[in-house]
Design an enzyme around this catalytic site. Structure first.
Site, mmCIF file in Angstrom:
data_model
loop_
_atom_site.group_PDB
_atom_site.id
_atom_site.type_symbol
_atom_site.label_atom_id
_atom_site.label_comp_id
_atom_site.label_asym_id
_atom_site.label_seq_id
_atom_site.Cartn_x
_atom_site.Cartn_y
_atom_site.Cartn_z
ATOM 1 C CG ASP A 90 -92.439 72.838 11.747
ATOM 2 O OD1 ASP A 90 -92.138 71.634 11.665
ATOM 3 O OD2 ASP A 90 -92.664 73.556 10.759
ATOM 4 C CD GLU B 94 -89.178 69.035 7.977
ATOM 5 O OE1 GLU B 94 -89.662 67.994 8.432
ATOM 6 O OE2 GLU B 94 -89.841 69.934 7.409
#
Length: 886
Positions: free
Chosen positions: A468, A535
């Site tokens: 992230d 994702e």
């Protein structure tokens, strides 16, 4: 004892054995010198586990032969602490209901592992090495009363020791390892499951990797690797550079001849040698490059290609060291001649990464893989994961911190499935601004260990330093220096989320909760199919048969109870319920009335959603889209959220929706523009095709519109071939049937959609995990399909080598009614559970009046569990039937 924290890639053949055969390579060297025993034994049996709490004995005592282990739990390695306790029935059935909550916190105490093994007999110059390929989180290591390491730290760091001075050759030896577990909350640089399931009560503490005893002569070989460079765009030659580390295990200088041999059946064998003198205890990288060894310039190599592009050809490298003419060590790996490169394209104002293999652009399509919650694995399980990826038509497995399962890498190499590894998000791995000095060391050693293992694999196509968020500048620089020192040849990204790093090259903008299929196509929406995504995904409750394995009837219906939610996501997170999904299911398909009704409708909704997701990404390949990872591929335990197939390997709607979308030659429908695309996912062009689109009412199947157009499908490309007009006179729910046929009239792609005159509409409110839905499509017309009792079934079976192939022919004999969403399943016994793992050539098929479809199923005879094989056929509007498989 000397200690080396570096990994050692193993040969594929060795991975398939519990104990690697120990070989003596030559009895005598020149002049009668005795040759060392060269080999490797995996220490799997003879181990026991016990809490350190209340155990007064020290490692010096516990690691002595004959120390009594009465009251200890016998374990086979690899095994985490909880996996060992479960194997001994200390805790039982922990995946059912909320039973996991009854397991106490196991991280507040240390744990002893103790094993005994017989070492190979000594020869002149014999050296013994103990290698721990995965211990979590820190450990004290003892052998025969001698402490080898007081602080072996790092879940993903390999620890290696020269134990020649402590070993008892040809005799029984004892080893003791005291493990300190990682802290909860992903506070250590360990395995971390973030929010997709409860934390393991032991945080996966223990010996999760292989424990090996290697035997060599005075010089050992480590980390062989072949770097490939092609003269792109040409692929008619390859320059190979071979790297391997040579270690002098002795306290005196040693001269060794290192030989690299590259071979493949039917291809010329390549051999190169060089002699080097190593200082005492020196570890040195030995390099063979085409400049010094012209034979490493290979003409017309057989290339490794990913699935759908070609064959995953593998060569073999054997790197051997000899001293005074006597064999000292040898390591063999498989490798592929291939080259991955990356490029950047700006889409919607953001720079995204695209990838090429051997000069050909490739759309990576895959899912996020996770280990079992207790990190249990075996060859069958690993193989099934890889087989299922290919069966879904995918070409990639993403490993977000789920690193170290080298057998999975080997299987991916052989299957042509790409591996996308990197560190995990939302944990100590990303909270790196406040790392201690130890954590910095552990992180860098972890990267070195994992990159050394991964670089040798043909399947590895990139590395993500962060998920992230990117690492800090200092840590990122250190990481990149390690990659350069290891000659890492694949592309890298700093992280995979443009929200935190505009130059990441990949986005992670969600959604993570259910969204209608139109979202993937609407480029104005977060998560739609443009760029490259690290994702995104939605809830995916498994079929009722799987639900019944971990939930009682009362926990299965009504949905949304506390136990149901316990199996959705981490408690207290936004993912601890399926409220968004369940609301959409009832709004679109009609109010669910039972667990069976909920499951029937959810399988249809899962199918349409994953199909649309992968279709949207494929339709825009290389112009607007470059790759997509569905979150997740599978689940770490029985779960209702994020998967393409469930924990039990029962393939459901998500599995077959994905498979339909990714077939090699495919016709697809854009929910947003009504465009129809033809996608060719191979490197071979197709001509003489015809695309047909037909719109039909429900339930009478009255044809309201049809059109056909000639189509050519260029290699590795997508093209819009027609646009459906706004059709009038439609029922509220209707069918759109797309077919692609070849010049001979054979159907190469048949794709059925169900949609509504009141389509799904998205709202303006969105956040990082969802976009609001303003109105839902009315798909309740499917419930008005007349019951069809006219489906006939023919079935036969062939058996060979412990494998069975069942051929199923389904025919809709009705003159008026569709057989919608047919699901043939081979079951263990009449009314039993579906045999898994299993491979079907197609499933969840729909047959119009008079149509037939032949499907084959393949599985292992042993997975029938001694029961007779039956075929169960069910469908949305047909009664369930079961018949024996002859």
């Amino acid at each position: 004892m000397s200690r080396i924290n570096r990994p050692y890639p193993r040969a594929l053949a060795a991975l398939l054995l519990t104990v690697v055969t120990v070989l003596t390579v030559g009895a005598l060297g020149p002049g009668g010198a005795s040759a060392a025993t060269v080999g490797s034994a995996e220490l799997t049996s003879g181990w026991a586990l016990h809490t350190a709490t209340g155990l007064a004995a020290t490692g010096a005592t516990i690691s002595r032969v004959g120390y009594p282990t009465a009251g200890w739990n016998p374990v086979a390695l690899p095994s985490t602490v909880l996996a060992g306790l479960v194997a001994n029935n200390v805790y039982t059935n922990i995946y059912a209901g909320t039973n996991l909550q009854s397991v106490p916190d196991l991280t507040g105490q240390d744990w002893w592992y103790r094993g005994q093994f017989t070492a190979a007999a000594a020869t002149s110059g014999q050296v013994y090495w103990l290698r721990l390929q995965g211990v979590s989180y820190r450990a004290q290591v003892w052998l025969n009363g001698t402490q080898l390491d007081a602080n072996a730290v790092g879940t993903f760091v390999e620890h290696e020791y020269n134990v020649t001075g402590a070993i008892l050759p040809g005799a029984l030896n004892a080893i003791a390892i005291r493990v300190t577990p990682p802290r909860h909350g992903c506070s250590d640089l360990s395995a971390c499951t973030v929010d997709w399931n409860p934390e393991a009560p032991d945080m996966n503490a223990g010996i999760w990797g292989r424990t090996l005893l290697d035997t060599t002569g005075p010089v050992a070989v480590r980390d062989p690797y072949v770097r490939t460079v092609l003269p792109l765009p040409a692929t008619n030659a390859a320059d190979l550079t071979v790297y391997a580390d040579a270690i002098n295990a002795t306290a005196a200088p040693a001269t060794t001849t290192v030989t690299a041999t590259i071979s493949k059946p039917g291809q010329p064998t390549i051999t190169a040698s060089q002699t080097v003198t190593l200082a005492a205890k020196e570890r040195r990288e030995v390099v063979f490059d085409p400049a010094g060894y012209p034979q490493l310039h290979v003409a017309n190599p057989l290339l490794w290609w990913p699935y759908q592009f070609g064959n995953p050809e593998l060569y073999q490298l054997t790197t051997a060291a000899s001293v005074a003419g006597a064999a000292s060590d040898s390591k063999t790996i498989n490798f592929g001649i291939r080259q991955f490169t990356d490029y950047r394209t700006t889409v919607q104002g953001t720079s995204f990464a695209g990838y090429k293999v051997n000069g050909q652009p490739i759309l990576f399509r895959g899912g996020g893989y996770v280990w079992d919650l207790l990190q249990r694995w075996n060859t069958k399980t690993n193989k099934t994961h890889v087989d299922y990826v290919k069966a879904m038509g995918l070409n990639t497995i993403r490993l977000e911190g789920t690193l170290g399962n080298q057998e999975l890498y080997d299987l991916a190499d052989a299957a042509g499935v790409m591996i996308m590894p990197g560190f995990v998000c939302c944990s100590a791995w990303e909270n790196d601004s406040g790392w201690t000095a130890e954590q910095t060391t552990v992180a860098q050693a972890s990267l070195s260990t994992q990159m050394r293992a991964l670089r040798a694999h043909a399947s590895t196509f990139m590395w993500a330093y962060g998920s992230d968020q990117p690492p800090t500048a200092a840590h990122l620089t250190a990481y990149k220096n390690i990659a350069a020192a290891l000659h890492w040849q694949n592309p890298t990204v700093d992280n995979v989320a443009t929200w935190s790093n505009p130059n990441a090259g990949m986005k992670m903008d969600g959604p993570y909760k259910w969204e209608p299929p139109v979202l993937w196509w609407d480029l104005s929406r977060a998560g739609s199919a443009f760029g490259a995504t690290g994702e995104e995904g939605t809830e995916a409750p498994p079929p009722l048969e799987s639900l019944s394995r971990f939930l009682t009837p009362a926990q299965t219906w009504p949905v949304g109870n506390a136990t149901w939610n316990y199996h959705v996501g981490r408690a207290g997170s936004v993912f601890d319920n399926t409220d968004v999904y369940s609301k959409a299911l009832s709004q679109r398909y009609g109010t669910t009335t039972s667990a069976a009704d909920y499951s029937k409708k959810s399988e249809v909704m899962n199918y349409e959603n994953t199909r649309s997701f992968f279709e949207a990404w494929s339709a825009r390949e290389y112009t607007q889209s470059f790759g997509a990872i569905w979150w997740m591929q599978n689940n770490a335990w029985p779960s209702l959220h994020w998967n393409l197939y469930d924990y039990y390997f029962k393939p459901g709607g998500s599995f077959y929706g994905t498979r339909k979308a990714t077939e090699s030659l495919h016709i697809a429908y854009d929910y947003f523009t009504r465009n129809v695309y033809v996608v060719n996912s191979t490197l071979a062009a197709r001509t003489g095709l015809t695309a047909t689109a037909t719109v039909l009412n429900i339930p009478d199947l009255a044809q309201k519109y049809t059109t056909s157009v000639p189509v050519s499908a260029p290699a590795n490309a997508s093209a819009s071939v027609l646009t459906l007009p706004a059709v009038t006179g439609l029922t509220s729910t209707y069918f759109v049937r797309l077919q692609l046929k070849d010049a001979g009239g054979a159907t190469v792609s048949d794709n059925l959609y169900w949609y509504s005159t009141t389509p799904d509409a998205l709202g303006n409110k969105s956040n990082w995990y969802s976009t609001a839905v303003k109105t839902y499509a009315n798909l309740t017309g499917l419930n008005s399909l007349p019951s069809n009792t006219g489906v006939s079934t023919a079935v036969s079976r062939s058996v060979a080598g412990g494998q069975e192939t069942v051929t199923i022919t389904l025919t809709n004999t009705s003159a008026t009614n569709i057989a919608f969403f047919l699901r043939p399943e081979v079951t263990a016994g009449n009314g039993g559970t579906e045999v898994v793992p299993v491979s079907y050539t197609d499933n969840y098929v729909s047959l119009f009046p008079g149509e037939s479809r032949q499907i084959t199923a393949a599985y292992a005879t042993a997975d029938l569990g001694g029961l007779p094989a039956y075929l169960r056929v069910r469908g949305y509007n047909i009664p369930t039937a079961s018949l024996p498989v002859p």
